[in-house]
Design a protein around this motif. Structure first.
Motif, PDB file in Angstrom:
ATOM      1  N   PHE A   1     -52.730  36.819  28.228  1.00 55.45           N
ATOM      2  CA  PHE A   1     -51.364  37.274  27.961  1.00 55.45           C
ATOM      3  C   PHE A   1     -51.324  38.734  27.508  1.00 55.45           C
ATOM      4  O   PHE A   1     -50.287  39.392  27.654  1.00 55.45           O
ATOM      5  N   ALA A   2     -52.432  39.268  27.007  1.00 57.57           N
ATOM      6  CA  ALA A   2     -52.495  40.720  26.796  1.00 57.57           C
ATOM      7  C   ALA A   2     -52.531  41.440  28.141  1.00 57.57           C
ATOM      8  O   ALA A   2     -51.970  42.533  28.279  1.00 57.57           O
TER       9      ALA A   2
ATOM     10  N   VAL B   1     -59.227  43.247  24.349  1.00 56.01           N
ATOM     11  CA  VAL B   1     -57.851  42.746  24.303  1.00 56.01           C
ATOM     12  C   VAL B   1     -56.969  43.772  23.605  1.00 56.01           C
ATOM     13  O   VAL B   1     -57.232  44.146  22.453  1.00 56.01           O
ATOM     14  N   ASP B   2     -55.922  44.235  24.296  1.00 57.39           N
ATOM     15  CA  ASP B   2     -54.996  45.180  23.679  1.00 57.39           C
ATOM     16  C   ASP B   2     -54.292  44.523  22.496  1.00 57.39           C
ATOM     17  O   ASP B   2     -53.864  43.365  22.587  1.00 57.39           O
ATOM     18  N   PRO B   3     -54.141  45.222  21.383  1.00 58.32           N
ATOM     19  CA  PRO B   3     -53.428  44.633  20.247  1.00 58.32           C
ATOM     20  C   PRO B   3     -51.953  44.447  20.567  1.00 58.32           C
ATOM     21  O   PRO B   3     -51.385  45.196  21.369  1.00 58.32           O
TER      22      PRO B   3
ATOM     23  N   ALA C   1     -45.382  40.230  20.817  1.00 59.41           N
ATOM     24  CA  ALA C   1     -45.703  39.688  19.497  1.00 59.41           C
ATOM     25  C   ALA C   1     -46.712  38.554  19.639  1.00 59.41           C
ATOM     26  O   ALA C   1     -46.568  37.688  20.501  1.00 59.41           O
ATOM     27  N   ARG C   2     -47.745  38.610  18.805  1.00 60.33           N
ATOM     28  CA  ARG C   2     -48.736  37.521  18.735  1.00 60.33           C
ATOM     29  C   ARG C   2     -48.964  37.232  17.257  1.00 60.33           C
ATOM     30  O   ARG C   2     -49.403  38.091  16.513  1.00 60.33           O
ATOM     31  N   ASN C   3     -48.653  36.043  16.828  1.00 59.78           N
ATOM     32  CA  ASN C   3     -48.586  35.746  15.400  1.00 59.78           C
ATOM     33  C   ASN C   3     -49.939  35.376  14.799  1.00 59.78           C
ATOM     34  O   ASN C   3     -50.910  35.080  15.496  1.00 59.78           O
ATOM     35  N   ILE C   4     -49.964  35.364  13.486  1.00 61.48           N
ATOM     36  CA  ILE C   4     -51.080  34.854  12.696  1.00 61.48           C
ATOM     37  C   ILE C   4     -50.541  33.719  11.827  1.00 61.48           C
ATOM     38  O   ILE C   4     -49.606  33.917  11.049  1.00 61.48           O
TER      39      ILE C   4
ATOM     40  N   CYS D   1     -48.536  32.510  21.030  1.00 58.82           N
ATOM     41  CA  CYS D   1     -49.038  31.854  19.827  1.00 58.82           C
ATOM     42  C   CYS D   1     -50.443  32.339  19.518  1.00 58.82           C
ATOM     43  O   CYS D   1     -51.334  32.319  20.381  1.00 58.82           O
ATOM     44  N   GLY D   2     -50.644  32.801  18.280  1.00 60.97           N
ATOM     45  CA  GLY D   2     -51.935  33.313  17.856  1.00 60.97           C
ATOM     46  C   GLY D   2     -52.730  32.280  17.085  1.00 60.97           C
ATOM     47  O   GLY D   2     -52.398  31.087  17.075  1.00 60.97           O
ATOM     48  N   PRO D   3     -53.778  32.716  16.389  1.00 67.21           N
ATOM     49  CA  PRO D   3     -54.701  31.781  15.752  1.00 67.21           C
ATOM     50  C   PRO D   3     -54.248  31.311  14.376  1.00 67.21           C
ATOM     51  O   PRO D   3     -53.430  31.952  13.715  1.00 67.21           O
ATOM     52  N   THR D   4     -54.784  30.172  13.963  1.00 71.67           N
ATOM     53  CA  THR D   4     -54.726  29.731  12.578  1.00 71.67           C
ATOM     54  C   THR D   4     -56.027  30.197  11.939  1.00 71.67           C
ATOM     55  O   THR D   4     -57.112  29.790  12.370  1.00 71.67           O
TER      56      THR D   4
END
Length: 459
Positions: free
Chosen positions: A48-49, A106-108, A65-68, A29-32
């Protein structure tokens, strides 16, 4: 060496066995994106990266996958207060997040899905849930019927009564059950919205992640990760809606949750007003210092953030970079990561043990200065440190970096050091001492060594 992970679903450490070793799937889960993130939000991104990096070393194919989240009530409020379009807010802070993550080492991710580009998938999932009897529409809303899913609460270990009592649930006449949660809600003209079978509206937070992970990783994923604060209700709701939307298939086989950050013993919270903004911290401290603190405790444990922790991290890294500076003339060959070091990371990302081993490698490298073992010792030390995202800088540059806006002029300092050396050579020790005092007043420490005079910022 096998990877072992603590699975929040089973509450035990298990061997990690992917569905398909050629395509290991990981969703975090990524940032808001309505503001800069605080340092607590950075912990899961770093942890988690690192897990994704470790997976890539042991499996031929990994999709991370890391969402926006770019549609949310907090975003709407930020846009209203600033007088800017909502897209201006989300574009700005999504870009800032990527920049801050890059600075932090942090790796993308392989995939960075945005909620607003997955509206058709979200609507389709809502329709499937309604058709299968797990959701219902009422007053232009779509809600998930928690009573339709018998295992609701299994991930968080809570009973439905406990969840209703402990959760801030919206009391609404259109709900069948107070715990039913929103999948879709109506939008007024001043809010972002999309046409749907239930009128113009926008998605609820939980279903966004379910639709994005399904789109890019499949109906069943290997690992779902995030902060422990998301375990309920966000992850619990993801499990329910995804399992029901996929005909009972397991949604995520392994669940990983990182512990929360405290600030000098107190819970870090925006409501309390004691959050520290990562963007600002990166201008005050070397990024590797922040990364070191974020990784020094085991990811599942709480982590206390303090000035003391930052000072200790800086002192440790100064010592390690000092070893590299002493070995600056030694070529380090491409060296495999020491097996015991990697084994510690494979043991549920045991970074405290890994850092202890790294300190031992630093000591070995320090003792190797001037010996025939120096090249191998330096190579092993760097291979281990680089795996966890540390010691990537030039050693001299490390000691000369300054906080943003500190006003240190390296050329001026070099000139003063040269002048001091000339004064010493002329046996003008009074002038040499005067220059040392002047440098000290600039927060510059000078060190005389066999390799010459060096300087660094700080005492």
């Amino acid at each position: 060496m096998n990877l072992r992970l603590h699975n929040s679903l089973t509450r035990r450490v298990e061997d990690f066995v992917p569905q398909d070793p050629n395509r290991v799937t990981l969703y975090a889960c990524g940032p808001t994106v309505y503001n800069y993130i605080h340092i607590g939000n950075a912990r899961p991104a770093v942890v988690f990266a690192l897990l994704a990096r470790l997976l890539r070393r042991h499996f031929p194919g990994v999709v991370y996958a890391r969402n926006i989240t770019d549609v949310d009530d907090k975003i709407n409020e930020a846009a209203r207060q600033s007088g800017q379009p909502i897209s201006a807010i989300t574009d700005r802070f999504a870009a800032a997040y990527r920049d801050d993550m890059a600075r932090l080492g942090v790796d993308p991710p392989d995939v960075e899905p945005h909620a607003t580009t997955h509206i058709p998938q979200i609507i389709a999932m809502c329709e499937r849930l309604i058709a299968s009897g797990h959701a219902y529409s009422a007053e232009n809303h779509v809600l998930f019927d928690v009573s339709s899913y018998a295992d609701y609460g299994h991930l968080s270990g809570r009973s439905l009564d406990d969840m209703i009592a402990g959760a801030r649930v919206e009391v609404a006449p259109y709900k069948k059950n107070p715990a039913d949660f929103v999948l879709w809600k109506p939008s007024t003209d001043d809010l972002p919205g999309w046409d749907s079978p239930w009128g113009r509206g926008r998605p609820g937070w939980h279903i966004e992640c379910s639709a994005m992970s399904e789109t890019h990783l499949g109906e069943t994923i290997d690992i779902h990760a995030g902060g422990v604060d998301l375990q309920f209700p966000h992850h619990e709701n993801e499990v329910a809606q995804s399992t029901c939307a996929h005909g009972g298939k397991v949604f995520a086989r392994y669940w990983l949750h990182n512990g929360m950050l405290t600030l000098e013993g107190r819970k870090m919270s925006k409501s309390v007003g004691n959050t520290l903004i990562l963007h600002e911290l990166l201008d005050l401290y070397p990024a590797e210092v922040l990364r070191f603190v974020l990784l020094k405790a085991h990811y599942r444990q709480p982590l206390d953030w303090s000035d003391t922790a930052l000072r200790q991290a800086r002192a440790t890294l100064d010592g390690w970079y000092g070893v590299l500076r002493d070995l600056s003339r030694v070529d380090a060959p491409a060296t495999p990561v020491p097996e015991d070091f990697e084994a510690s990371l494979l043991d549920d990302l045991n970074t405290p043990e890994a850092f202890a081993l790294l300190a031992g490698l630093a000591d070995t490298a320090r003792r190797s200065v001037g010996t025939g073992d120096a090249s191998l010792a330096k190579g092993r030390f760097l291979a281990a440190a680089n795996l966890v995202g540390l010691l990537h800088q030039d050693a001299e540059a490390w000691f000369k970096q300054t906080p943003s806006g500190a006003g240190v002029d390296p050329a001026r300092i070099d000139a003063l050091v040269a002048e001091r050396n000339a004064a010493r050579a002329a046996r003008d020790f009074a002038r040499a001492d005067q220059i040392r005092a002047e440098l000290s007043g600039m927060n510059i420490t000078i060190e005389d060594s066999a390799q010459g005079t060096r300087w660094r910022v700080g005492t």
